[in-house]
Motif scaffolding. Structure first.
Motif, short mmCIF file in Angstrom:
data_model
loop_
_atom_site.label_atom_id
_atom_site.label_comp_id
_atom_site.label_asym_id
_atom_site.label_seq_id
_atom_site.Cartn_x
_atom_site.Cartn_y
_atom_site.Cartn_z
N THR A 1 1.00 -1.34 0.30
CA THR A 1 -0.28 0.19 0.15
C THR A 1 1.15 1.29 0.35
OG1 THR A 1 -0.22 -0.26 2.12
CG2 THR A 1 -1.73 -0.95 1.04
N ASP A 2 1.93 0.99 -0.01
CA ASP A 2 3.24 2.44 0.11
C ASP A 2 4.43 1.45 0.89
OD1 ASP A 2 3.72 5.09 0.08
OD2 ASP A 2 3.96 5.43 2.59
N HIS A 3 5.43 2.44 -0.14
CA HIS A 3 6.65 1.86 0.67
C HIS A 3 8.00 3.02 -0.06
CE1 HIS A 3 8.61 1.73 -3.46
NE2 HIS A 3 6.79 0.97 -3.57
N SER A 4 9.04 2.66 0.79
CA SER A 4 10.19 3.81 0.54
C SER A 4 11.33 2.54 0.44
CB SER A 4 10.37 5.02 1.00
OG SER A 4 10.25 4.44 2.68
N THR A 5 12.51 2.59 0.59
CA THR A 5 13.51 1.87 0.31
C THR A 5 13.48 1.41 1.84
OG1 THR A 5 14.73 3.47 -0.67
CG2 THR A 5 16.22 2.10 0.97
N ASP A 6 13.62 1.62 2.99
CA ASP A 6 13.11 1.02 4.55
C ASP A 6 12.26 1.89 4.93
OD1 ASP A 6 16.40 1.01 4.22
OD2 ASP A 6 17.25 2.79 4.82
N SER A 7 11.15 1.55 4.31
CA SER A 7 9.87 1.62 5.17
C SER A 7 8.52 1.39 3.99
CB SER A 7 9.22 2.21 5.54
OG SER A 7 8.16 3.20 5.71
N TRP A 8 7.97 0.40 4.56
CA TRP A 8 6.90 -1.01 3.67
C TRP A 8 5.75 -0.75 4.66
CZ3 TRP A 8 7.78 -3.06 -1.00
CH2 TRP A 8 8.78 -2.56 -1.73
N THR A 9 4.81 -0.43 3.76
CA THR A 9 3.46 -0.77 4.56
C THR A 9 2.57 -1.65 3.61
OG1 THR A 9 3.13 1.92 5.54
CG2 THR A 9 1.12 -0.08 4.88
N LEU A 10 2.37 -2.75 3.92
CA LEU A 10 1.72 -4.12 3.58
C LEU A 10 -0.03 -4.57 3.70
CD1 LEU A 10 4.83 -6.51 3.92
CD2 LEU A 10 4.12 -4.57 1.64
N GLU A 11 -0.63 -4.48 2.86
CA GLU A 11 -1.97 -4.91 3.83
C GLU A 11 -2.12 -6.53 3.56
OE1 GLU A 11 -6.27 -4.89 1.78
OE2 GLU A 11 -5.72 -3.59 2.70
N ILE A 12 -1.86 -7.83 4.68
CA ILE A 12 -1.74 -9.31 4.15
C ILE A 12 -3.08 -9.90 4.62
CG2 ILE A 12 -0.23 -11.07 5.22
CD1 ILE A 12 1.62 -8.89 5.98
N THR A 13 -3.14 -10.20 3.80
CA THR A 13 -4.28 -11.69 4.01
C THR A 13 -3.86 -12.88 4.57
OG1 THR A 13 -5.61 -9.88 2.55
CG2 THR A 13 -6.48 -12.26 3.13
N ARG A 14 -5.13 -13.13 5.36
CA ARG A 14 -3.99 -14.78 6.03
C ARG A 14 -5.44 -15.69 6.58
NH1 ARG A 14 -2.40 -14.85 11.45
NH2 ARG A 14 -3.16 -12.53 12.46
N GLU A 15 -5.03 -16.94 6.00
CA GLU A 15 -6.77 -17.04 6.56
C GLU A 15 -6.35 -18.54 7.29
OE1 GLU A 15 -7.51 -19.98 3.00
OE2 GLU A 15 -8.69 -17.89 2.47
N GLU A 16 -6.72 -18.93 9.32
CA GLU A 16 -6.74 -19.54 10.14
C GLU A 16 -7.60 -20.56 10.50
OE1 GLU A 16 -6.12 -17.40 13.20
OE2 GLU A 16 -4.73 -16.11 13.10
#
Length: 101
Positions: free
Chosen positions: A64-79
């Motif tokens: 969803t957003d990133h730079s060299t040393d910073s990342w924002t991730l949307e993670i979908t996971r299942e349990e």
């Protein structure tokens, strides 16, 4: 049908290697699917897979957003048995190590 869903859900499996393609990580990820964007650094994926609970399966990752040393991730996971979780997580690299902020 359930077997097909489980097979599709396991799109990223950690594989132990001597050296990852970046040369920065000893654990690489076999990217068998478009569900994990190739621009995410291998070292961040290593960190993420170590932090995800063992009973969870990552289904997809979206940047969803990133730079060299910073990342924002949307993670979908299942349990198991039937729980789906969508999280937005922010990661920051400080002195060569990833941290969640």
């Amino acid at each position: 049908m359930a077997l097909a869903l489980l097979t599709m859900a396991s799109c990223a499996k950690p594989v132990q290697l001597e050296q990852a393609p970046t040369g920065e990580s000893s654990l690489s990820v076999v990217r068998e699917s478009y569900l994990i964007p190739p621009e995410i650094p291998a070292t961040l994926l290593d960190y993420l897979f170590r932090k995800i609970p063992g009973e969870s399966e990552i289904v997809s990752i979206t940047v969803t957003d990133h730079s060299t040393d910073s990342w924002t991730l949307e993670i979908t996971r299942e349990e198991l048995p039937n729980r789906s979780i969508v999280e937005r997580r922010r990661f920051l690299m400080i002195d060569g190590e990833w941290f969640e902020r």
